[in-house]
Design an enzyme around this catalytic site. Sequence first.
Site, mmCIF file in Angstrom:
data_model
loop_
_atom_site.group_PDB
_atom_site.id
_atom_site.type_symbol
_atom_site.label_atom_id
_atom_site.label_comp_id
_atom_site.label_asym_id
_atom_site.label_seq_id
_atom_site.Cartn_x
_atom_site.Cartn_y
_atom_site.Cartn_z
ATOM 1 N N GLU A 21 68.830 77.443 60.503
ATOM 2 C CA GLU A 21 69.815 78.073 61.369
ATOM 3 C C GLU A 21 71.024 78.463 60.503
ATOM 4 O O GLU A 21 71.080 79.542 59.980
ATOM 5 C CB GLU A 21 70.199 77.127 62.513
ATOM 6 N N GLU B 5 75.442 66.872 66.510
ATOM 7 C CA GLU B 5 75.261 67.952 67.486
ATOM 8 C C GLU B 5 75.223 67.397 68.914
ATOM 9 O O GLU B 5 75.739 68.004 69.840
ATOM 10 C CB GLU B 5 73.926 68.655 67.186
HETATM 11 C C1 BGC Z 1 73.008 76.062 67.706
HETATM 12 C C2 BGC Z 1 74.256 75.827 68.475
HETATM 13 C C3 BGC Z 1 74.511 77.012 69.322
HETATM 14 C C4 BGC Z 1 73.402 77.024 70.297
HETATM 15 C C5 BGC Z 1 73.502 78.016 71.377
HETATM 16 C C6 BGC Z 1 71.900 76.176 68.691
HETATM 17 O O1 BGC Z 1 70.672 76.362 68.110
HETATM 18 O O2 BGC Z 1 72.782 75.089 66.754
HETATM 19 O O3 BGC Z 1 75.182 75.012 68.036
HETATM 20 O O4 BGC Z 1 75.758 77.135 69.842
HETATM 21 O O5 BGC Z 1 72.152 77.126 69.668
HETATM 22 O O6 BGC Z 1 73.175 77.399 72.498
#
Ligand code: BGC
Length: 911
Positions: A483, A755
């Site tokens: 990501e 997270e």
């Molecule tokens: C990310 C987030 C992001 C989200 C959106 C994820 O995969 O890591 O932090 O804001 O997707 O919902």
Amino acid sequence: MKKTVLVLLPVCVAHFAFAQTAVLALRTENAVNPLGVDAVTPRFSWQLSGAKRNTMQTAYDITVFSPDKKIAWHSGKTSSSQSVYVPYAGSTLESGKRYKWIVQVWDNNGTAPSKSDTAFFQMAFLNTGDWKAKWIGPGFTEDSTRPSPLLRKTFTTNKRIASATAYITAHGMYEAQINGQRVGDAYFTPGWTSYNKRLQYQVYDVTKLLVNGTNAIGVTLANGWYRGFIGFSGQQNVYGKDIALLMQIEISYNDGSTERIITDESWKSSTGAIRSSEIYNGEFTDRRLEKQGWSLANYDDSKWDGVSLVNGDMKTLIATYNEPVRPIDTIGVAEVLKTPKGETVIDFRVNAVGWVAFKLKGKGKAGDKIIISHAEVLDKAGNFYTENLRAAKAQDVYILKGGETEILQPHFTWHGFRYIRIEGYPGDINPGDFKLIGFHSDMANTGTFTSSSNLVNRLQGNIRWGQKGNFIDVPTDCPQRDERLGWTGDAQVFSRTASFNMDVHNFFVKWLKDVAADQLENGSVPHVIPNVLGKGAAGSAGWADVANIIPWNMYLAYGDKKILEDQYPSMQAWVNYITGVSKNDLWNTGSHFGDWLFYRPDDDNDGRAAVTDKHLIAQCFYANSTQLLINAAKVLNRTEDVKTYELLLKRIKDAFINEYMTAGGRLVSGTQTALVLALNFDMLPEGLRQQAAQRLVDNIKSYGNHLTTGFLGTPYLCHVLTRFGFTDVAYKLLLQETYPSWLYPVKMGATTIWERWDGIKPNGTFQTPGMNSFNHYAYGAIGDWMYRVMAGLDTYEDGPGYKHIRIQPHIGGGFTNASATLKTFYGTLSSGWKIEGGKLMMDVTIPLNTTATLFVPASNVDQVTENNKPLGSIKEIKTGEAGSGYLSLTLGSGEYHFVVNGVPDQKPANN
Ligand code: BGC
């Protein structure tokens, strides 16, 4: 005798000058002596320093000198207290030229003006036509593994070099060398922008790298963001399939003549040791294929291929505005482990971001293969855990050439990790041979926060580490899995906190331009910036609102009006977009992430999951973005817009009340996030706000003093509690040690912000690997409350950027002390309080050229002394009643030591 007097005189003058106000910290566009400025009217800032209280600048006088020592601009003595972002107003500045400047200031102490040292700035290429270089790529056909190309050229100089400046950029990433030495200390260059519209180049002073004689340039390229894998669907070549270099060196000789070296058909190309390099997957190096000495003049490149000319846009080229990514931290091995599975693992004890560099000191033979894998955590059994990296391989692999003494490390990748697993290492591991090198955008550290709670101090440390590892040229969601994208929601949530810990001004100025560049034609804002997810991935409430939230936060933190000027069209387009997709002033269309990762118990028979209606959330953010647009319009004197959007804002709030609130003031979602957003953005009629705040408190109590908020509610939760008189409840949340809370991960050994509130569950198992990063800064947004409310450091909107400071500490939660410092653009601001022996001690530092309103927790003046004198006897401090247990004081610059008598001792919190 006479001679002695002559010698002594300057010393006396210098001594006298020392006692008066000094002018220092000269910056151009908030950078010290920058190379490569492409702002045609760069702005100058400086700081005053001195011990005398209540010092304000009364006038300045700036002189800018061109390279030929002529005056390019002389402001003349200008009556003003402005010392930040004073715009250049002289003759047209020329491409590539270096200008020097000095400033003189007068202050209200009536002493002689103070003169600064000389600073400089060097202009970048201001016209596309300045570029004479051609885009070049490898001359050979690349195979599917796409090894990193090496590009090389030699040239001869036979005159003495006065100066040489290199301008470099690439499709992909580049690392340049001249005569075997690395050019500059920036990594992952040219950085990441919306490449199709804005591609940065870097400017380097290479005078010292060149020799009189034959010189060699060698540049390694890598896929990088441009054509490597980026995005979680395995996509690559997002910006193009080619890999290419654009480089130009401008040499000036002592005799006044000049010469230019450019990328063109005369270069050579080949491949070397780097056989593949990807941001997510890591780097594969076969050292047997290394081309020893390839960037030295005497290297034989007769077998190398030529190069191909590549189509590259010159119009998109821009100079770099933000600080480059650099290696900042060096962390040694804490422990070498053997896991239950028998694997060899090194623990660096902090979840950092970068890579491992190691020496082999004569060990290993040609063909030996060492694999370094990276992980953030060990599992419950103590084994190396990489499932949460998803598709990111995150491995650096080295094939040895034998007799290794050099340091092995990758070049164009980074990993988020605390542990490495080592496979194939020849012999025993000497911990001293391994180092974790931590990278991030090299922003100055500006803030510190500390308190009487060790756990809260560790939380602050975790927030800081989360910021370091996720500010890699763009604000990323996470640094480890497939990501590492500029997720807009995460960035806006954390932006104000970030502005305390580090100087994020230039970082966000650059990124906001990409927000505007990638904004869709209809005004919608993509989920990630730079947008690599396509046009469909846009317009989520709380994510897309980044377009309005960060410009306003940066304006408050740094007082730079130009951010609002530049971003205004983007802010307005975003609000107009929402209006366009709304029906009857309700934003109830589109898809939204909602209060992402809110509290959701596994076995939810009682409906305890804190689900907030997504359109209720959207309506709150619609109002907020409109309010911020109005704020910006006011600052920019756009009175018509103020009127238009104030009418719209009223309709948005009416629609909210109509749709989401009962007559008695209950919301359709009774969650903490619903109440927090409705209260924070003033969605409720005034008469119904306090009862809503009480509902919020009751809700928190019903969860045993736990928060249940996700990404969108969390940043405002404690602020709302404080605003409505429930700081005691905010402290309970801050000090809560069980899930869900900020301290739960700290107690579980986290060294960064997770997270999810329960990335590791109380029983030691992990949350689902598909979404379980241990380095996501979003929930670190509590840092803003710690700085602004606990320690009490804030700015007024009428003097943003801490020109007019507001200090109001909040005592409570059993804390016996809390303090924060912040290097503002005016100098160091600090506020610290301590309770001891029935007294409250408050130490406050106000920078020169600012004023402050300080709120002292006391009911009357007689209770307070400053520097052992009764407060009432100090004339220059104006006092007033502030109500709710505070006295308000108006202060000028200086250091102050207040004591409030008769303050009950706190029952220290047990952490
Ligand atoms: C990310 C987030 C992001 C989200 C959106 C994820 O995969 O890591 O932090 O804001 O997707 O919902």
